[in-house]
Design an enzyme around this catalytic site. Structure first.
Site, PDB file in Angstrom:
ATOM      1  N   GLU A 218      58.773  41.423  32.490  1.00 25.79           N
ATOM      2  CA  GLU A 218      58.338  41.987  33.772  1.00 25.79           C
ATOM      3  C   GLU A 218      56.818  42.130  33.818  1.00 25.79           C
ATOM      4  O   GLU A 218      56.195  41.965  34.868  1.00 25.79           O
ATOM      5  CB  GLU A 218      59.035  43.338  34.006  1.00 25.79           C
ATOM      6  CG  GLU A 218      60.519  43.131  34.312  1.00 25.79           C
ATOM      7  CD  GLU A 218      61.424  44.252  33.850  1.00 25.79           C
ATOM      8  OE1 GLU A 218      60.939  45.349  33.540  1.00 25.79           O
ATOM      9  OE2 GLU A 218      62.650  43.996  33.783  1.00 25.79           O
TER      10      GLU A 218
ATOM     11  N   LYS B 267      61.861  51.684  31.659  1.00 25.35           N
ATOM     12  CA  LYS B 267      61.075  51.031  32.722  1.00 25.35           C
ATOM     13  C   LYS B 267      60.522  52.104  33.669  1.00 25.35           C
ATOM     14  O   LYS B 267      60.189  53.197  33.214  1.00 25.35           O
ATOM     15  CB  LYS B 267      61.923  49.970  33.445  1.00 25.35           C
ATOM     16  CG  LYS B 267      62.574  48.988  32.442  1.00 25.35           C
ATOM     17  CD  LYS B 267      63.229  47.805  33.076  1.00 25.35           C
ATOM     18  CE  LYS B 267      63.825  46.905  31.997  1.00 25.35           C
ATOM     19  NZ  LYS B 267      64.448  45.698  32.521  1.00 25.35           N
TER      20      LYS B 267
ATOM     21  N   SER C 206      71.105  42.921  29.726  1.00 24.65           N
ATOM     22  CA  SER C 206      72.450  43.383  30.100  1.00 24.65           C
ATOM     23  C   SER C 206      73.298  43.852  28.920  1.00 24.65           C
ATOM     24  O   SER C 206      74.514  43.687  28.908  1.00 24.65           O
ATOM     25  CB  SER C 206      73.180  42.309  30.917  1.00 24.65           C
ATOM     26  OG  SER C 206      72.461  42.041  32.112  1.00 24.65           O
TER      27      SER C 206
ATOM     28  N   GLY D 266      68.879  42.600  33.703  1.00 24.39           N
ATOM     29  CA  GLY D 266      69.242  43.303  34.938  1.00 24.39           C
ATOM     30  C   GLY D 266      70.184  42.520  35.828  1.00 24.39           C
ATOM     31  O   GLY D 266      70.371  42.863  36.988  1.00 24.39           O
TER      32      GLY D 266
ATOM     33  N   ASN E  53      64.692  51.080  27.037  1.00 25.14           N
ATOM     34  CA  ASN E  53      63.512  50.810  27.865  1.00 25.14           C
ATOM     35  C   ASN E  53      63.799  51.389  29.248  1.00 25.14           C
ATOM     36  O   ASN E  53      64.531  50.795  30.032  1.00 25.14           O
ATOM     37  CB  ASN E  53      63.254  49.296  27.933  1.00 25.14           C
ATOM     38  CG  ASN E  53      62.048  48.974  28.797  1.00 25.14           C
ATOM     39  OD1 ASN E  53      61.348  49.866  29.270  1.00 25.14           O
ATOM     40  ND2 ASN E  53      61.805  47.684  29.022  1.00 25.14           N
TER      41      ASN E  53
ATOM     42  N   HIS F  94      56.659  42.429  27.726  1.00 26.08           N
ATOM     43  CA  HIS F  94      57.939  42.375  28.439  1.00 26.08           C
ATOM     44  C   HIS F  94      57.845  41.342  29.564  1.00 26.08           C
ATOM     45  O   HIS F  94      56.786  41.191  30.186  1.00 26.08           O
ATOM     46  CB  HIS F  94      58.278  43.758  28.996  1.00 26.08           C
ATOM     47  CG  HIS F  94      59.701  43.833  29.464  1.00 26.08           C
ATOM     48  ND1 HIS F  94      60.104  43.330  30.677  1.00 26.08           N
ATOM     49  CD2 HIS F  94      60.811  44.305  28.853  1.00 26.08           C
ATOM     50  CE1 HIS F  94      61.417  43.505  30.799  1.00 26.08           C
ATOM     51  NE2 HIS F  94      61.862  44.095  29.703  1.00 26.08           N
TER      52      HIS F  94
ATOM     53  N   GLU G 114      64.622  38.435  24.856  1.00 24.39           N
ATOM     54  CA  GLU G 114      65.227  38.823  26.131  1.00 24.39           C
ATOM     55  C   GLU G 114      65.214  37.635  27.086  1.00 24.39           C
ATOM     56  O   GLU G 114      64.203  37.405  27.775  1.00 24.39           O
ATOM     57  CB  GLU G 114      64.447  39.978  26.766  1.00 24.39           C
ATOM     58  CG  GLU G 114      64.354  41.215  25.898  1.00 24.39           C
ATOM     59  CD  GLU G 114      64.072  42.465  26.728  1.00 24.39           C
ATOM     60  OE1 GLU G 114      64.866  43.403  26.628  1.00 24.39           O
ATOM     61  OE2 GLU G 114      63.083  42.495  27.477  1.00 24.39           O
TER      62      GLU G 114
HETATM   63  P1  13P Z   1      68.738  45.339  31.230  1.00 27.01           P
HETATM   64  O1  13P Z   1      69.400  45.949  30.017  1.00 27.01           O
HETATM   65  O2  13P Z   1      68.755  46.241  32.421  1.00 27.01           O
HETATM   66  O3  13P Z   1      69.276  43.965  31.505  1.00 27.01           O
HETATM   67  O4  13P Z   1      67.194  45.161  30.858  1.00 27.01           O
HETATM   68  C1  13P Z   1      66.856  44.529  29.679  1.00 27.01           C
HETATM   69  C2  13P Z   1      65.421  44.753  29.428  1.00 27.01           C
HETATM   70  O5  13P Z   1      64.587  44.228  30.130  1.00 27.01           O
HETATM   71  C3  13P Z   1      65.046  45.656  28.352  1.00 27.01           C
HETATM   72  O6  13P Z   1      63.697  45.585  28.091  1.00 27.01           O
END
Ligand code: 13P
Length: 253
Positions: free
Chosen positions: A99, A11, A215, A175, A9, A97, A169
């Site tokens: 976010e 992003k 992560s 993150g 992803n 997601h 997640e």
């Molecule tokens: P990270 O791997 O940066 O923690 O992000 C996970 C994520 O949100 C994948 O969609």
């Protein structure tokens, strides 16, 4: 064997040129995927055609969208529909997601509409769920995730549900460098599978890929993916580095 998926992803990261270079470096490794394995790249909308063109000749490599509209078509400036994604042969779309839920106010009923539109267009939703830290701290994560899944997907017929991929997640692990332990991931994945089994029947639940996200990196992917109910990962930060993501793909069961 159930499908095992390494999903990147990206992003809102990388320029077009950086995205091309990253994909090329990963593809130059020529990692041959087994029939049950997939590598999926959720890239920004303007890069989808570029990614598709690079991936289409590789068995079991796919481009994915990171989102789609909950509306079919029409006067919705700035939105991208599932039908548009189908018209450029996109096969996967990340839905819900954390976010998008947190920063763009996406709610379960909107996500239910997105899931349906994806399925109508032959696109596999990678449906994200996961609890914030405050919920984990009071031990309410199971019912929290159950509600997310129920509200957005339990209206589907069993035949539709078979096309879904789930990504668990935990928000506190995204993150932050703070991964769930492989035991915590396995516990939640087993719970999700059990809950899906109650609704859609065990054979269907046993066949749904459930990815872990939060992560994941080269150094922990293998241990997490080895868990019996973990079927790969949805990877943010580490998917932006070729060497990291190459190792993550190689860590699939
Ligand atoms: P990270 O791997 O940066 O923690 O992000 C996970 C994520 O949100 C994948 O969609």
């Amino acid at each position: 064997m159930r499908q095992q998926i390494a999903a990147a992803n990206w992003k809102m990261n990388l320029t077009y040129g950086q995205g091309q270079e990253l994909l090329d470096r990963i593809l130059n490794e020529n990692i041959v995927l087994s029939a049950h394995q997939r590598a999926v790249f959720a890239v920004p909308f303007p890069y989808l055609v570029m990614a598709y063109q690079r991936l289409v000749s590789k068995d079991n490599y796919f481009a994915a969208a990171q989102n789609c509209s909950d509306k079919k078509s029409g006067a919705y400036t700035g939105e991208v529909s599932a039908e548009m994604l189908r018209s450029i042969d996109v096969k996967y779309c990340v839905i819900g997601h954390s976010e998008r839920r947190e920063y763009f106010g996406e709610q379960d009923h909107t996500l239910a509409a997105k899931v349906e539109l994806c399925l109508e267009n032959g696109i596999t939703p990678i449906f994200c769920c996961g609890e914030p830290l405050s919920i984990r701290e009071v031990g309410a994560q199971n019912s929290f995730v159950e509600t997310q899944l129920r509200e957005a997907m339990f209206h589907l017929a069993e035949a539709q549900f078979r096309e879904i991929v789930i990504a668990y997640e935990p928000i506190w692990a995204i993150g932050t460098g703070k991964t769930a332990t492989s035991a915590q991931a396995q516990e939640m994945h087993a719970h999700i599978r059990e809950m899906l089994g109650r609704k859609f029947g065990k054979p269907t639940a046993d066949n749904i890929p459930i990815l872990y996200g939060g992560s994941v990196k080269a150094g922990n992917a293998r241990e997490i993916f080895q868990q019996p109910d973990v079927d790969g990962g949805l990877v943010g930060g580490a998917s932006l580095q070729a060497e990291e993501f190459i190792t993550i793909i190689r860590s699939l069961k």
